[in-house]
Scaffold this active site. Structure first.
Site: not given
Length: 460
Positions: A128, A239
């Site tokens: 991320e 995720e």
């Protein structure tokens, strides 16, 4: 005896390309204390023996480094070897600690060699980072990120490090939010990786109708958008999840019942078909975060908070989620970028208010290094060190508050057709699990091998 051996060989072939299913694992507990080998082993063992499941036997790591050390190898690695748990390794790329991550990677390869090599299913360079480097990430005080050009250099460095080692054949990817992947300013990273790691949380898409009733649709749309930019590269679900407790986000309510619904409608179709690492096995030990995503409570157990058996997963839910995640059959590159992007117009105006949680238990700290507090609180500290500088922020937001999940530019050739293409998505048009990215179904060559074995059995 010969029949038994041939049958066993056929079954080995049939399961050799099974999709990986597991959980995300940080290097710390929720009180910021370190996890050690015994802790990781206990978690891996519990995941393998969860009641109602076939076992979650893979682990995604965020860092190669043991908590509170400079470059010691994370003790999840010997734990995985002891528990025969496969690994999606992660190197934390933000905050200036990449040299230490590389050192730990080299040490792990040297120390564990083939024992490690046979368990590693992929390496993620960063997690991320592009989101944290975006306007949205800065507004959320999400921490320090990395610009796409720097991330590409890190990916090249990792390729160089593993060349000629026990990890030489391991594929390399990057994990980010779906709306970071669809941001055309990050297209260089798409080109540099072997696969794209998808992080998506409908729970946090609070600028949209994000109740649990709409969660599956939001998930499918975001995966389809990611596939549109991925072209013929696989998309792994790295995720996703739904919280069992905590504050609401827009229409989304955190509850055990809703977490089960999300598991049934989104998770069950993925498990065994697409490489998937769920968030999260346990995040409430010893303290419970807000929100909390753990499927077991504060005491580590093989008994989950809700039924994981997937018996309530419907065919319609399964085919829809499968189609959204579809790429090419395993071992095949049949779906090109132009095909994959053709259906993106249907979702060109969809967006997330927040495509990800701005926290997570056990990740490296808010400042983007492994020496942080181990937790992303819902609203991290707004200190200057916790935010990217203005010059480091990507020119396009991965997710604007006004609508589009991608930036306004046309981006790469894989995405240029998003706003103008017509017709249904090539991915969405298939309900066959064989079309999964990272599919457990057999590739043509593997299927042929299995057929040949059974023909031999029939002839005996």
């Amino acid at each position: 005896m010969q029949l038994a051996q041939l049958a066993a060989f056929a079954m080995t072939l049939a399961t050799s390309e099974a999709a990986y299913q597991g959980f995300n694992y940080g290097n710390k507990f929720s009180d910021e204390s370190s996890k050690f080998q015994a802790d990781f082993e206990a978690e891996f063992k519990a995941a393998k023996n969860l009641v109602g499941t076939s076992g979650f036997t893979s682990a995604r790591l965020y860092t190669m480094i043991q908590a509170y050390s400079t470059s010691d190898v994370i003790e999840a690695i010997p734990a995985a070897i002891a528990q025969d748990t496969s690994l999606l390794l992660g190197l934390w790329a933000s905050g200036g600690g990449m040299d230490n991550e590389i050192t730990a990677l080299k040490t792990a390869i040297s120390q564990y060699g083939e024992e490690l090599g046979k368990l590693v299913v992929g390496i993620s360079v960063g997690s991320e980072d592009l989101y944290r480097n975006s306007v949205e990430g800065a507004e959320a005080d999400a921490g320090v990120g990395v610009n796409p050009d720097e991330l590409v250099e890190y990916i090249k460095e990792v390729r160089s490090v593993i060349a000629g080692t026990a990890l030489a054949d391991v594929s390399i990817g990057h994990v980010d939010t779906w709306d970071s992947w669809t941001n055309s300013s990050n297209s260089a990273v798409v080109e540099a990786v072997d696969w794209l790691g998808f992080d998506g949380y409908p729970f946090f898409q609070s600028s949209m109708a994000n109740s649990i009733d709409n969660a599956k649709t939001l998930f499918e749309e975001s995966v389809a958008k990611t596939k549109a930019v991925a072209g013929d590269k696989e998309v792994w679900i790295t995720e996703t999840g739904w919280p069992v407790s905590g504050d609401s986000q827009g229409d989304a309510v955190a509850s055990i019942a809703n977490a089960k619904t999300f598991w049934d409608e989104v998770g069950c179709p993925l498990f065994g078909n697409v490489n998937t690492w769920w968030y999260i096995l346990q995040d409430a030990s010893p303290t419970t975060p807000n929100p909390s995503f753990g499927i077991v409570g504060s005491t580590l157990s093989t008994t989950p908070l809700f039924d994981l058996s997937c018996k309530n997963s419907t065919t319609s839910s399964s085919s829809a989620v499968v189609s959204a995640a579809a790429s090419s059959a395993a071992g095949s590159k049949a779906v090109g970028s132009s095909q994959a992007s053709s259906g993106a117009a249907a979702w060109a105006t969809s967006a997330s208010g927040s495509a990800k949680p701005t926290f997570t238990v056990g990740r490296p700290g808010v400042n983007g290094t492994v020496f942080g507090n181990g937790t992303y609180p819902l609203r991290p500290s707004g200190s200057a060190s916790a935010r990217p500088s203005a010059g480091a922020i990507s020119s396009g937001s991965g997710s604007s508050s006004s609508g589009s999940g991608s930036s306004g530019s046309t981006g790469t050739s894989a995405t240029s057709g998003q706003s103008s293409s017509s017709g249904s998505s090539a991915a969405a048009g298939s309900s066959s699990p064989a079309a999964f990215s990272g599919a457990s179904t057999l590739s043509g060559s593997l299927f042929g091998a299995v057929v040949a074995v059974f023909m031999t059995l029939a002839a005996l």
